[in-house]
Design an enzyme around this catalytic site. Structure first.
Site, mmCIF file in Angstrom:
data_model
loop_
_atom_site.group_PDB
_atom_site.id
_atom_site.type_symbol
_atom_site.label_atom_id
_atom_site.label_comp_id
_atom_site.label_asym_id
_atom_site.label_seq_id
_atom_site.Cartn_x
_atom_site.Cartn_y
_atom_site.Cartn_z
ATOM 1 N N LYS A 194 -6.523 -4.712 -3.267
ATOM 2 C CA LYS A 194 -7.196 -5.559 -2.298
ATOM 3 C C LYS A 194 -8.366 -4.682 -1.374
ATOM 4 O O LYS A 194 -7.868 -3.589 -0.912
ATOM 5 C CB LYS A 194 -6.071 -6.039 -1.365
ATOM 6 N N CYS A 238 -2.153 -2.855 7.645
ATOM 7 C CA CYS A 238 -2.191 -3.722 6.212
ATOM 8 C C CYS A 238 -0.986 -4.537 6.449
ATOM 9 O O CYS A 238 -0.996 -5.766 5.806
ATOM 10 C CB CYS A 238 -2.661 -2.954 5.089
ATOM 11 N N ASP A 268 0.712 -1.238 -0.092
ATOM 12 C CA ASP A 268 0.007 -0.136 0.165
ATOM 13 C C ASP A 268 0.818 1.316 -0.017
ATOM 14 O O ASP A 268 0.343 2.247 0.524
ATOM 15 C CB ASP A 268 -0.928 -0.097 1.169
HETATM 16 C C1 C5J Z 1 -3.024 0.228 5.606
HETATM 17 C C2 C5J Z 1 -4.887 1.381 6.912
HETATM 18 N N1 C5J Z 1 -2.543 0.066 4.181
HETATM 19 N N2 C5J Z 1 -4.047 1.919 7.829
HETATM 20 N N3 C5J Z 1 -4.402 0.795 5.825
HETATM 21 O O1 C5J Z 1 -2.304 0.072 6.720
HETATM 22 O O2 C5J Z 1 -5.960 1.527 6.966
#
Ligand code: C5J
Length: 222
Positions: free
Chosen positions: A129, A162, A24
C-alpha cells in the site's frame, strides 16, 4: 456469531467471515536502520506486539481463515509517492534513499519484507500500500468482498497511523472492526492509548478493542 468480551461492549465475531489484518509488520518499522528509525523513533517499543500477533496468526491458520498482511511501500521510481509525503519533515533518510536494509519503503528491498516471525504463508493476502490506509490504491475491498469477509480483526503498527487509518477506512466500507490491544503498538504510548479510546468512544464509532486473550478464549470452541 460469537460474542468476544470487548470495549465498549461485546464484539460479534463471525467465524469464517472475519479476516485477521496484520498492518506493516515489516523490517522498515520494527528494526533499526529503517523508515521508523529514520524518523527518530525507538523501534524496540514495537516489539511487544510480535508475540500476540503470532498467537492470533496461529489461531487463524489452524482454522483456515483469511489473513491479510500489509506493507507500506512504493514503486522504485517513486511514482506512487507524493512529494508531500517524501519531502515532509527532517528524517535522517527520506523514502527511496539507501539505508542498511536497502532503499527505504521501496518494494522488493529487504526493509519492506515482513519480519520472519510473522512471514506470510502461501494463500494469505499480501497488500503493498502506498498510503497509510490499506484500501487506498490496493484493490483490497474487492478481494475481501469476493471472499465474503464482513468482519476484520486488526493488529500491527503503528496504532495511531496505519492501523487507525486502515480501521477507519474499513469502518466506512461497512466492516465490523476489532483492534487487538496487545497486538498493536506505537512509538508513542500516549498516542496508542488515545487511538484506542477514540475508536471505541460514542458507542464504537470506529469499532471495538479487546486483548488477544479475549479473542483467543472466544475462539477456543470454534
Ligand atoms: C505506519 C507510519 N505503518 N507510522 N506507518 O504506521 O508511518
Amino acid at each position: 456469531m460469537i460474542d468476544i468480551a470487548a470495549t465498549p461492549f461485546p464484539y460479534p465475531f463471525a467465524p469464517g467471515k472475519t479476516a485477521l489484518v496484520i498492518i506493516d509488520m515489516q523490517r522498515d518499522f520494527v528494526e533499526p536502520g529503517g523508515f521508523g528509525a529514520s524518523l527518530g523513533n525507538d523501534v524496540t517499543l514495537l516489539h511487544t506486539a510480535i508475540g500476540p500477533i503470532a498467537s492470533l496468526l496461529a489461531a487463524w491458520r489452524a482454522r483456515g481463515w483469511a489473513v491479510v498482511h500489509t506493507r507500506e511501500s512504493h514503486q522504485a521510481d517513486l511514482s506512487d509517492c507524493p512529494p508531500a509525503k517524501r519531502l515532509r519533515g527532517s528524517p535522517t533518510l527520506r523514502i527511496g534513499e539507501p539505508g542498511t536494509m536497502g532503499r527505504l519503503l521501496i518494494r522488493g528491498e529487504p526493509g519492506t519484507s515482513i519480519i520472519p516471525a510473522l512471514a506470510p504463508q502461501a494463500g494469505e493476502i499480501v497488500i503493498d500500500k502506498p498510503g497509510k490506509g490499506m484500501f487506498w490504491a490496493t484493490g483490497l475491498h474487492e478481494r475481501l468482498q469476493a471472499l465474503g469477509i464482513t468482519h476484520l480483526v486488526f493488529t500491527g503498527v503503528t496504532t495511531e497511523v496505519c492501523v487507525q487509518t486502515s480501521m477507519r477506512e474499513a469502518n466506512d466500507r461497512g466492516y465490523d472492526c476489532l483492534l487487538v490491544e496487545d497486538a498493536t503498538e506505537s512509538y508513542f504510548p500516549e498516542f496508542k492509548a488515545a487511538a484506542l479510546a477514540m475508536i471505541a468512544a460514542q458507542g464504537a464509532i470506529v469499532g471495538w478493542h479487546a486483548p488477544s486473550g479475549a479473542v483467543l478464549s472466544g475462539l477456543a470452541n470454534v
